[in-house]
Design a protein around this motif. Sequence first.
Motif, PDB file in Angstrom:
ATOM      1  N   MET A 144      -1.976  -6.779  -0.310  1.00 14.21           N
ATOM      2  CA  MET A 144      -2.592  -8.063  -0.628  1.00 14.21           C
ATOM      3  C   MET A 144      -1.582  -9.182  -0.385  1.00 14.21           C
ATOM      4  N   ASN A 145      -2.086 -10.342  -0.029  1.00 11.33           N
ATOM      5  CA  ASN A 145      -1.226 -11.509   0.226  1.00 11.33           C
ATOM      6  C   ASN A 145      -0.161 -11.203   1.270  1.00 11.33           C
ATOM      7  N   LYS A 146      -0.575 -10.392   2.282  1.00 13.45           N
ATOM      8  CA  LYS A 146       0.314 -10.019   3.386  1.00 13.45           C
ATOM      9  C   LYS A 146       1.582  -9.298   2.918  1.00 13.45           C
ATOM     10  N   GLY A 147       1.487  -8.680   1.747  1.00 15.89           N
ATOM     11  CA  GLY A 147       2.610  -7.890   1.249  1.00 15.89           C
ATOM     12  C   GLY A 147       3.729  -8.710   0.639  1.00 15.89           C
ATOM     13  N   ILE A 148       3.462  -9.977   0.380  1.00 14.88           N
ATOM     14  CA  ILE A 148       4.508 -10.835  -0.193  1.00 14.88           C
ATOM     15  C   ILE A 148       4.873 -10.358  -1.598  1.00 14.88           C
ATOM     16  N   VAL A 149       6.162 -10.246  -1.869  1.00 16.95           N
ATOM     17  CA  VAL A 149       6.646  -9.898  -3.196  1.00 16.95           C
ATOM     18  C   VAL A 149       6.895 -11.194  -3.957  1.00 16.95           C
ATOM     19  N   LYS A 150       6.075 -11.403  -4.987  1.00 16.32           N
ATOM     20  CA  LYS A 150       6.151 -12.646  -5.757  1.00 16.32           C
ATOM     21  C   LYS A 150       6.469 -12.303  -7.203  1.00 16.32           C
ATOM     22  N   ASN A 151       7.461 -12.978  -7.759  1.00 17.46           N
ATOM     23  CA  ASN A 151       7.905 -12.689  -9.132  1.00 17.46           C
ATOM     24  C   ASN A 151       8.235 -11.203  -9.291  1.00 17.46           C
ATOM     25  N   ASN A 152       8.871 -10.663  -8.273  1.00 15.16           N
ATOM     26  CA  ASN A 152       9.274  -9.252  -8.252  1.00 15.16           C
ATOM     27  C   ASN A 152       8.093  -8.286  -8.327  1.00 15.16           C
ATOM     28  N   SER A 153       6.890  -8.778  -7.999  1.00 15.32           N
ATOM     29  CA  SER A 153       5.694  -7.942  -8.058  1.00 15.32           C
ATOM     30  C   SER A 153       5.018  -7.889  -6.694  1.00 15.32           C
ATOM     31  N   MET A 154       4.382  -6.806  -6.439  1.00 13.47           N
ATOM     32  CA  MET A 154       3.670  -6.566  -5.184  1.00 13.47           C
ATOM     33  C   MET A 154       2.243  -6.150  -5.531  1.00 13.47           C
ATOM     34  N   GLN A 155       1.267  -6.631  -4.754  1.00 15.15           N
ATOM     35  CA  GLN A 155      -0.131  -6.323  -5.038  1.00 15.15           C
ATOM     36  C   GLN A 155      -0.744  -5.484  -3.915  1.00 15.15           C
ATOM     37  N   LEU A 156      -1.468  -4.446  -4.312  1.00 13.88           N
ATOM     38  CA  LEU A 156      -2.159  -3.559  -3.381  1.00 13.88           C
ATOM     39  C   LEU A 156      -3.624  -3.453  -3.802  1.00 13.88           C
ATOM     40  N   ARG A 157      -4.460  -3.047  -2.850  1.00 14.99           N
ATOM     41  CA  ARG A 157      -5.881  -2.836  -3.159  1.00 14.99           C
ATOM     42  C   ARG A 157      -6.333  -1.505  -2.576  1.00 14.99           C
ATOM     43  N   ILE A 158      -7.031  -0.719  -3.389  1.00 17.92           N
ATOM     44  CA  ILE A 158      -7.615   0.540  -2.929  1.00 17.92           C
ATOM     45  C   ILE A 158      -9.071   0.299  -2.579  1.00 17.92           C
ATOM     46  N   ARG A 159      -9.490   0.814  -1.449  1.00 16.90           N
ATOM     47  CA  ARG A 159     -10.880   0.659  -1.003  1.00 16.90           C
ATOM     48  C   ARG A 159     -11.247   1.844  -0.128  1.00 16.90           C
ATOM     49  N   LYS A 160     -12.552   1.957   0.167  1.00 16.40           N
ATOM     50  CA  LYS A 160     -12.993   2.990   1.082  1.00 16.40           C
ATOM     51  C   LYS A 160     -12.468   2.698   2.483  1.00 16.40           C
ATOM     52  N   CYS A 161     -12.109   3.757   3.188  1.00 15.63           N
ATOM     53  CA  CYS A 161     -11.636   3.578   4.555  1.00 15.63           C
ATOM     54  C   CYS A 161     -12.802   3.192   5.459  1.00 15.63           C
ATOM     55  N   ARG A 162     -12.505   2.362   6.432  1.00 16.88           N
ATOM     56  CA  ARG A 162     -13.517   2.028   7.436  1.00 16.88           C
ATOM     57  C   ARG A 162     -13.683   3.205   8.393  1.00 16.88           C
ATOM     58  N   ASN A 163     -14.793   3.195   9.150  1.00 15.82           N
ATOM     59  CA  ASN A 163     -15.154   4.357   9.962  1.00 15.82           C
ATOM     60  C   ASN A 163     -14.028   4.814  10.886  1.00 15.82           C
ATOM     61  N   ARG A 164     -13.402   3.898  11.579  1.00 19.44           N
ATOM     62  CA  ARG A 164     -12.389   4.259  12.569  1.00 19.44           C
ATOM     63  C   ARG A 164     -10.967   3.990  12.069  1.00 19.44           C
ATOM     64  N   GLU A 165     -10.821   3.821  10.787  1.00 15.03           N
ATOM     65  CA  GLU A 165      -9.522   3.447  10.240  1.00 15.03           C
ATOM     66  C   GLU A 165      -8.644   4.670  10.007  1.00 15.03           C
ATOM     67  N   SER A 166      -7.361   4.514  10.267  1.00 11.46           N
ATOM     68  CA  SER A 166      -6.362   5.512   9.907  1.00 11.46           C
ATOM     69  C   SER A 166      -5.091   4.747   9.548  1.00 11.46           C
ATOM     70  N   ILE A 167      -4.093   5.471   9.062  1.00 10.85           N
ATOM     71  CA  ILE A 167      -2.857   4.791   8.678  1.00 10.85           C
ATOM     72  C   ILE A 167      -1.877   4.733   9.840  1.00 10.85           C
ATOM     73  N   THR A 168      -2.255   5.246  10.997  1.00 15.88           N
ATOM     74  CA  THR A 168      -1.291   5.313  12.099  1.00 15.88           C
ATOM     75  C   THR A 168      -0.917   3.924  12.617  1.00 15.88           C
ATOM     76  N   SER A 169      -1.784   2.941  12.366  1.00 13.92           N
ATOM     77  CA  SER A 169      -1.470   1.593  12.849  1.00 13.92           C
ATOM     78  C   SER A 169      -0.191   1.070  12.225  1.00 13.92           C
ATOM     79  N   GLY A 170       0.101   1.517  11.005  1.00 11.17           N
ATOM     80  CA  GLY A 170       1.317   1.063  10.345  1.00 11.17           C
ATOM     81  C   GLY A 170       2.557   1.769  10.852  1.00 11.17           C
TER      82      GLY A 170
END
Length: 500
Positions: free
Chosen positions: A472-498
């Motif tokens: 979330m927020n392009k991964g910016i660490v603000k006040n020493n905190s990081m925000q993530l979101r869990i959601r269903k994967c899209r049809n053609r999505e994988s983690i290989t892009s990262g």
Amino acid sequence: MSRDRLRPSHDPAIKRGLYSLQDNTRVIFSYLTRLFLILCLIFSVSLVLYTSFSSSNKNQFWHRIPHAARTGTVLSPGPPTNISHVLFGIGGSAATWRDRSVYSSIWWVPDVTRGFVWLDKKIDSPRTNINGPPAKVSSPEWTRFKYSSSRSAVRIARIISDSVKLRLPDVRWFVMGDDDTVYYIDNLVSVLSRYDHNQMWYIGGNSESVEQDVMHSYDMAFGGGGFALSYPLAERLVSILDGCLDRYYYFYGSDQRIWACISEIGVPITRERGFHQFDIRGSAYGLLAAHPLAPLVSLHHLDALEPLFPNHNHKESLKSIHQAYQADPPRIFQQTFCHDSKRKWSISIAWGYTVQLHPLLLPAMDLQTPVQTFKTWRSWSNGPFTFNTRPEPDLCKRPVVFMLERVKKGGFNGSLTSYKRIEHEPGNTCKTTQYAQAMSVQRILVSSLKMEPDYWKKSYVQAPRRYCCELMNKGIVKNNSMQLRIRKCRNRESITSGLD
């Protein structure tokens, strides 16, 4: 009679009559032929249409039938299985129940869960903990059976007999376990709902340590992690149990005796990966941080392990997990991955328990393999186990660990969990700049919508898939905190892009 009468007449009138009769015969024959051809054509067309229609309907009907129904797991008519259809039979003893009742108090719901802890003799108070199951004394017949090394194993094996003979109404499943077993009853019901309780089912899990499976059996449901018997199987088992126990007097455990007797009935084990025997020593952290893609059903042998949270005791650790479990039962311990390609970070979330931030890019096959924080049950060795593990001797490849801090509602149907970084022991930390950057994160916040309550019930017709997460927020660490979101994967999505 004269020969002339036998000859054809030459009279013209008679000839005309004969020709007329022949013509009519030809017309009738021609008409019948055409009629026959028309009927054949109609029949052929009808047959083609019928075959096509019935085949189409058959295929549609076939695809409408759940996969489990096509493979023998037919869900029977009647109301869906719920917790009132489950009767727990908990093996305990008067000597240990007072201390171990703390585990039952975590998961037992008064006036909702049904069952008893079966003891070897009476105790002062039948219900030592207000949130625990009531106690019963095992029927005295168990003392007459042969045994080699463990007499109590005979009594515990006969808990199924004592439970069936109660003839309580509306029981579909008998779930056996130990007094130090913690159940997650919503997920247990989800698992049992996949199977037809009118058929004979024997459901459970193996030991994690290969040495235990070899010593006892890979085909056995280990009793500490709990196992479930459908009513028809339990009833059939009880009819042969007493004679069977004497045949297998030389086995050590009650669960091995039960398995041997069920084998005589011809029913194999159906494995469910959420039953955790926990035949391991040390810390279960690595295993739970990479929990298999299956609903959490039970935890056992917690007394023999380190507490699941640092600086907590066993009860406090289980209460923290139970708080998250109640917020989203199907999701507890479910693992999710995401990557920060700019900083070359890999992040693994075991929801409701921990987040691991790796200061390097790792593929999914590594992230889903448990880091070995434990040893085998019997020999305290580094393996083998019934699953792959990965040691992490390099300090700079070890993850920065965050443990569950709190759970709260997030939006209409969501949750927000926060995970706080734990301090490393002095001198046990990598000194690189990249690792120091990862260590600067103090807290990770994870938002998510609740999983569907019947998510694991549907897994017999719909293959389960790991959820995805995003920064979330392009991964910016603000006040020493990081925000993530869990959601269903899209049809053609994988983690290989990262990882590119």
